[in-house]
Design a protein around this motif. Structure first.
Motif, PDB file in Angstrom:
ATOM      1  N   THR A  28       0.808  -1.215   0.000  1.00 20.32           N
ATOM      2  CA  THR A  28       0.000   0.000   0.000  1.00 20.32           C
ATOM      3  C   THR A  28       0.841   1.265   0.000  1.00 20.32           C
ATOM      4  O   THR A  28       0.303   2.356   0.051  1.00 20.32           O
ATOM      5  CB  THR A  28      -0.935   0.043   1.217  1.00 20.32           C
ATOM      6  N   PHE A  29       2.167   1.110  -0.089  1.00 24.90           N
ATOM      7  CA  PHE A  29       2.999   2.303  -0.035  1.00 24.90           C
ATOM      8  C   PHE A  29       3.096   2.934  -1.406  1.00 24.90           C
ATOM      9  O   PHE A  29       3.342   2.291  -2.392  1.00 24.90           O
ATOM     10  CB  PHE A  29       4.404   1.985   0.478  1.00 24.90           C
ATOM     11  N   ASN A  30       2.934   4.225  -1.398  1.00 22.03           N
ATOM     12  CA  ASN A  30       3.116   5.011  -2.613  1.00 22.03           C
ATOM     13  C   ASN A  30       3.645   6.363  -2.156  1.00 22.03           C
ATOM     14  O   ASN A  30       3.001   7.055  -1.377  1.00 22.03           O
ATOM     15  CB  ASN A  30       1.787   5.164  -3.346  1.00 22.03           C
ATOM     16  N   MET A  34       1.739   8.883   0.404  1.00 21.34           N
ATOM     17  CA  MET A  34       2.242   9.102   1.753  1.00 21.34           C
ATOM     18  C   MET A  34       2.817  10.507   1.788  1.00 21.34           C
ATOM     19  O   MET A  34       3.691  10.828   1.025  1.00 21.34           O
ATOM     20  CB  MET A  34       3.320   8.055   2.069  1.00 21.34           C
ATOM     21  N   GLY A  35       2.303  11.357   2.675  1.00 19.95           N
ATOM     22  CA  GLY A  35       2.633  12.761   2.599  1.00 19.95           C
ATOM     23  C   GLY A  35       4.027  13.154   3.029  1.00 19.95           C
ATOM     24  O   GLY A  35       4.695  13.911   2.341  1.00 19.95           O
ATOM     25  N   ARG A 102       4.165   9.520   7.469  1.00 20.06           N
ATOM     26  CA  ARG A 102       2.900  10.163   7.839  1.00 20.06           C
ATOM     27  C   ARG A 102       2.056  10.306   6.591  1.00 20.06           C
ATOM     28  O   ARG A 102       2.555  10.777   5.561  1.00 20.06           O
ATOM     29  CB  ARG A 102       3.199  11.523   8.464  1.00 20.06           C
ATOM     30  N   ARG A 103       0.786   9.901   6.650  1.00 22.54           N
ATOM     31  CA  ARG A 103      -0.067   9.977   5.474  1.00 22.54           C
ATOM     32  C   ARG A 103      -0.382  11.419   5.107  1.00 22.54           C
ATOM     33  O   ARG A 103      -0.431  11.759   3.929  1.00 22.54           O
ATOM     34  CB  ARG A 103      -1.348   9.191   5.707  1.00 22.54           C
ATOM     35  N   SER A 104      -0.540  12.284   6.069  1.00 21.69           N
ATOM     36  CA  SER A 104      -0.864  13.677   5.786  1.00 21.69           C
ATOM     37  C   SER A 104       0.301  14.376   5.104  1.00 21.69           C
ATOM     38  O   SER A 104       1.463  14.052   5.317  1.00 21.69           O
ATOM     39  CB  SER A 104      -1.203  14.402   7.091  1.00 21.69           C
ATOM     40  N   THR A 105      -0.010  15.375   4.282  1.00 19.12           N
ATOM     41  CA  THR A 105       1.025  16.150   3.607  1.00 19.12           C
ATOM     42  C   THR A 105       1.535  17.304   4.459  1.00 19.12           C
ATOM     43  O   THR A 105       2.442  18.022   4.052  1.00 19.12           O
ATOM     44  CB  THR A 105       0.501  16.716   2.279  1.00 19.12           C
TER      45      THR A 105
END
Length: 127
Positions: A28-30, A34-35, A102-105
């Motif tokens: 699931t990593f991209n 991923m922010g 961290r998913r957030s940007t």
């Protein structure tokens, strides 16, 4: 799932340099999804603290005051790798260094806001 693997730690004399790398992988990593990526460190008896961070898309960076001018964080989107170049190392830099994603940007220094963590790599600076 996301896996983060740090490398490059070791023993160095004060004034020396080390380069840490963090390889990110997983189904699931991209890097564009991923922010942010962050580097943290934890010395014995101390809390884990923010060192530096970078956003995947724009490459914006953030540093702790204690490492500004000595450490440089960079990323390689094609390789899903984040690096931490550490120069002019001091004994106070001795710690286990962790990579985090961290998913957030929005790039933030709080360890509680990161979603995935690596196992850490030891950095020891002798005086």
């Amino acid at each position: 799932q996301v896996q983060l693997v740090e490398s490059g730690g070791g023993l160095v004399q004060a004034g020396g340099s080390l380069r840490l790398s963090c390889a990110a992988s997983g189904r699931t990593f991209n890097s564009l999804a991923m922010g942010c990526m962050g580097w943290f460190r934890q010395a014995p008896g101390k809390e884990r603290e923010f060192v530096a961070g970078i956003t995947w898309r724009a490459g914006m960076t953030l540093y702790a005051d204690s490492v500004k001018g000595r450490f440089t964080v960079s990323r390689d989107n094609a390789k899903n790798t984040v690096n931490l170049q550490m120069n002019s190392l001091e004994p106070e830099d001795t710690a286990v260094y962790y990579c985090a994603a961290r998913r957030s940007t929005v790039l933030v220094p709080s360890r509680f806001d990161y979603d995935y963590w690596g196992q850490g790599t030891q950095v020891t600076v002798s005086s």
